[in-house]
Every structure is written in structure tokens, then in C-alpha cells.
Design a protein around this motif. Structure first.
Motif, mmCIF file in Angstrom:
data_model
loop_
_atom_site.group_PDB
_atom_site.id
_atom_site.type_symbol
_atom_site.label_atom_id
_atom_site.label_comp_id
_atom_site.label_asym_id
_atom_site.label_seq_id
_atom_site.Cartn_x
_atom_site.Cartn_y
_atom_site.Cartn_z
ATOM 1 N N ALA A 82 0.829 -1.208 0.000
ATOM 2 C CA ALA A 82 0.000 0.000 0.000
ATOM 3 C C ALA A 82 0.859 1.252 0.000
ATOM 4 O O ALA A 82 0.525 2.255 -0.637
ATOM 5 C CB ALA A 82 -0.920 -0.002 1.215
ATOM 6 N N TYR A 83 1.993 1.217 0.723
ATOM 7 C CA TYR A 83 2.926 2.351 0.697
ATOM 8 C C TYR A 83 3.371 2.633 -0.734
ATOM 9 O O TYR A 83 3.407 3.773 -1.187
ATOM 10 C CB TYR A 83 4.155 2.054 1.550
ATOM 11 C CG TYR A 83 3.955 2.147 3.034
ATOM 12 C CD1 TYR A 83 2.945 2.925 3.593
ATOM 13 C CD2 TYR A 83 4.794 1.463 3.906
ATOM 14 C CE1 TYR A 83 2.775 3.010 4.960
ATOM 15 C CE2 TYR A 83 4.643 1.544 5.277
ATOM 16 C CZ TYR A 83 3.629 2.316 5.802
ATOM 17 O OH TYR A 83 3.472 2.391 7.154
ATOM 18 N N ILE A 84 3.737 1.569 -1.437
ATOM 19 C CA ILE A 84 4.222 1.724 -2.807
ATOM 20 C C ILE A 84 3.113 2.275 -3.701
ATOM 21 O O ILE A 84 3.328 3.187 -4.504
ATOM 22 C CB ILE A 84 4.735 0.366 -3.337
ATOM 23 C CG1 ILE A 84 5.961 -0.084 -2.528
ATOM 24 C CG2 ILE A 84 5.082 0.463 -4.825
ATOM 25 C CD1 ILE A 84 6.416 -1.501 -2.835
ATOM 26 N N LYS A 85 1.910 1.745 -3.537
ATOM 27 C CA LYS A 85 0.783 2.161 -4.371
ATOM 28 C C LYS A 85 0.383 3.605 -4.103
ATOM 29 O O LYS A 85 0.020 4.351 -5.025
ATOM 30 C CB LYS A 85 -0.411 1.239 -4.116
ATOM 31 C CG LYS A 85 -1.613 1.518 -5.003
ATOM 32 C CD LYS A 85 -2.726 0.513 -4.732
ATOM 33 C CE LYS A 85 -3.934 0.783 -5.615
ATOM 34 N NZ LYS A 85 -5.026 -0.201 -5.344
ATOM 35 N N ARG A 86 0.456 4.040 -2.844
ATOM 36 C CA ARG A 86 0.023 5.380 -2.461
ATOM 37 C C ARG A 86 1.139 6.414 -2.563
ATOM 38 O O ARG A 86 1.004 7.534 -2.072
ATOM 39 C CB ARG A 86 -0.510 5.368 -1.030
ATOM 40 C CG ARG A 86 -1.822 4.629 -0.817
ATOM 41 C CD ARG A 86 -3.025 5.506 -1.090
ATOM 42 N NE ARG A 86 -3.107 6.626 -0.168
ATOM 43 C CZ ARG A 86 -3.846 6.639 0.934
ATOM 44 N NH1 ARG A 86 -4.556 5.571 1.270
ATOM 45 N NH2 ARG A 86 -3.891 7.706 1.706
ATOM 46 N N GLY A 87 2.238 6.063 -3.186
ATOM 47 C CA GLY A 87 3.322 7.024 -3.337
ATOM 48 C C GLY A 87 4.067 7.295 -2.052
ATOM 49 O O GLY A 87 4.431 8.445 -1.762
ATOM 50 N N LYS A 88 4.298 6.255 -1.271
ATOM 51 C CA LYS A 88 5.078 6.332 -0.039
ATOM 52 C C LYS A 88 4.392 7.131 1.077
ATOM 53 O O LYS A 88 5.028 7.564 2.023
ATOM 54 C CB LYS A 88 6.481 6.891 -0.309
ATOM 55 C CG LYS A 88 7.310 6.047 -1.269
ATOM 56 C CD LYS A 88 8.737 6.550 -1.384
ATOM 57 C CE LYS A 88 9.548 5.642 -2.304
ATOM 58 N NZ LYS A 88 10.962 6.079 -2.419
#
Length: 309
Positions: A87-93
Motif C-alpha cells: 500500500a505504501y508503494i501504491k500510495r506514493g510512499k
């Protein structure tokens, strides 16, 4: 006769050996060594994954957590870390907490009562939500997780046309016995209110506790007009604890707690920082990221509300 006696003595001597000596066959020694190596590798992958998470190295962290999960399929901590780092990767960190929707139970809600009707403020942004529990779970049994035996519970109490007469918080153990009860009045301006479990009421590891927050519009002791329920469980993750101890940055600690699915520690740490630095836009931004990453809290439109106490 002599041979049979000798055989009996040998058998008796064998049975009298300690169990550990009997079981230490070459095969069992190899299996034990393999298990120890697997545990060592799992711990190493998890600790390195947490280190990468703390410094925003999410793709490297994801690879490490996946390797840990391969060693322990279905492991709670590895799976939580994988979900949150993805989710971090998907949400732009951005700060993210992957959760399931918490249990919310209403009992006898009286929608015509002004006590339960929220007031819309002039700016149209605040005081629009209902009574809301700031909880989130990433666990299979719908418990929010904590590593603290004295956790803090957060609730949004709306500003209402008429004051709610009383609020009662009750925490129960697995035997459904009340462990802690607190009665309090609503803050007149509304906002995010917290309840910290006192030192003389510590929670035990790996036990599931249930809580209820009840609101009453009158002073009667009848059935509450509105109630929220949920559950919390204390867990222990040595790999996470080691990673937390290696950083003094509260934001990095929040990132680690969120990545491991430990909601209570994440929101409590960030709330403390929000109180310490009420005008810090960076801290406020992280606070809003955490609350808006959880669906029911995003819908409640309370991310801009600071913690009151």
C-alpha cells in the motif's frame, strides 16, 4: 536364561535414559538444525525489512517480507507487513494502514433526538461525523493490535445540538468480566478524545479484550441510545521491537507500527507527536494520511481534528 537376563538389563538401562538422550538421533539433530536455521533466516528477513521500511526503502522491504513469509506461510507479521508495504508503494510512499472495517454496533439509536444529531460548523468541514471509534484492524479475528499492556483508545465525539448526558467506556476480558470502566462527559466543542488504560489494569499477552463505548441522551440507566464495540489484543513481535529501538524518530516508528499492522501504537505515537507539535504541518500531514487511509475514518471526515487530551 543368562541371555534373557542380559537383554532385560539392557532394556531397563535404555528406558532409564533421559528422554533428550534417547531422542538425539542423527535425523532429529539435522531437523532441529534446519528449524533453527529457518527461524534465524525468518528473523533476519523481518528485521532487515523493518529497517528498509523505516527509511522508505519499500520495494526492498517488500522483497524481504515476502522471503520471510515463504519461510512461515500464513505468518501474521509477515502478511501484515506485505499488505502495508504494498500500500505504501501504491500510495506514493504515504503513511498507510491496511485494515478491515471495525465492528460498529448501534443499540436503540434515537435518530429524532438532538443529542445524537451532529451540528455542521460554519466552514462546513468539522463536526459532521457521528460518534466514531478510531480503530482499525489488520488481523483475522477483527482485533486491533497493540504491543502495549496499557493501550490508549481514541474516539471522535461530535459537537451536538444538545449535549450527550453521559458516555461510558467498559473494557472486558475473555471471560466477559469488566476489567475497567470509565464514565465521562462529552467535551462541549466535540473532537477526538482518548482513554488510556491505567497502570493498575494491565492487559495480558495474546488475550482478546472487548470494549464498548455507550452514549446516553438522558440521565436514566436504561438501554444506551448509541454504542460502539470493538476488540483489542496485545501481541509481541521481537523483530519489530528491535527495529523500533534502533530509531529515535517518532515518524519512522509510526511507519514501522503501521507496516506491521499495529494500529494502537501507530495512532498513539502520532497523537502524542501531534500534541507536542500542534502547529507542525508535517506532523499534521502524517496524522491526516493515517486517518484517511482507513475507510470508515475517511468517511467520517475527521482527519483534520487534533487529539484533545
Amino acid at each position: 536364561m543368562r541371555n534373557s537376563m542380559l537383554t532385560g538389563l539392557l532394556l531397563a538401562g535404555f528406558l532409564s535414559l533421559p528422554l533428550g538422550m534417547v531422542s538425539q538421533t542423527p535425523g532429529s539433530s539435522i531437523a532441529l538444525a534446519a528449524a533453527n536455521n529457518q527461524n534465524r533466516d525468518y528473523n533476519q528477513y523481518m528485521r532487515e525489512g523493518y529497517k528498509k521500511t523505516a527509511v522508505r526503502g519499500f520495494r526492498e522491504a517488500l522483497s524481504l517480507f515476502k522471503q520471510a513469509e515463504q519461510l512461515r506461510p500464513g505468518d501474521r507479521y509477515a502478511q501484515n507487513a506485505i499488505s502495508n508495504v504494498e500500500a505504501y508503494i501504491k500510495r506514493g510512499k504515504q503513511l498507510v494502514f491496511v485494515s478491515t472495517r471495525p465492528i460498529r454496533v448501534r443499540l436503540g439509536a434515537t435518530r429524532t433526538s438532538k443529542c445524537l444529531n451532529s451540528v455542521t460548523s460554519l466552514d462546513g468541514k468539522n463536526h459532521q461525523s457521528e460518534l466514531t471509534a478510531l480503530t482499525a484492524m489488520s488481523d483475522t479475528d477483527n482485533s486491533q493490535l497493540t504491543t502495549s499492556d496499557h493501550p490508549t483508545f481514541f474516539f471522535y465525539i461530535p459537537k451536538t445540538a444538545e449535549p450527550i448526558q453521559s458516555l461510558e467506556f467498559v473494557l472486558k476480558n475473555e471471560a466477559d468480566e469488566p476489567l475497567y470502566t470509565k464514565n465521562f462527559k462529552t467535551p462541549p466543542q466535540g473532537g477526538i478524545f482518548s482513554i488510556k488504560l491505567p497502570d493498575h489494569r494491565p492487559l495480558k499477552l495474546d488475550q482478546k479484550y472487548t470494549w464498548m463505548l455507550s452514549a446516553n441522551c438522558s440521565n436514566s440507566n436504561n438501554k444506551p441510545d448509541l454504542s460502539l464495540t470493538g476488540a483489542i489484543q496485545v501481541v509481541k513481535d521481537d523483530n519489530l521491537s528491535a527495529a523500533i529501538q534502533q530509531t529515535s524518530d517518532p515518524i519512522e516508528q509510526v511507519m514501522l507500527y503501521a507496516a506491521s499492522g499495529i494500529w494502537e501504537n501507530a495512532i498513539t505515537t502520532l497523537a502524542d507527536l501531534r500534541r507536542q507539535k500542534p502547529n507542525d504541518s508535517t506532523v499534521q500531514n502524517y496524522w491526516e494520511q493515517l486517518l484517511t487511509s482507513v475507510k470508515h475514518l475517511q468517511e467520517a471526515n475527521i482527519a483534520q481534528e487534533p487529539p484533545l487530551n
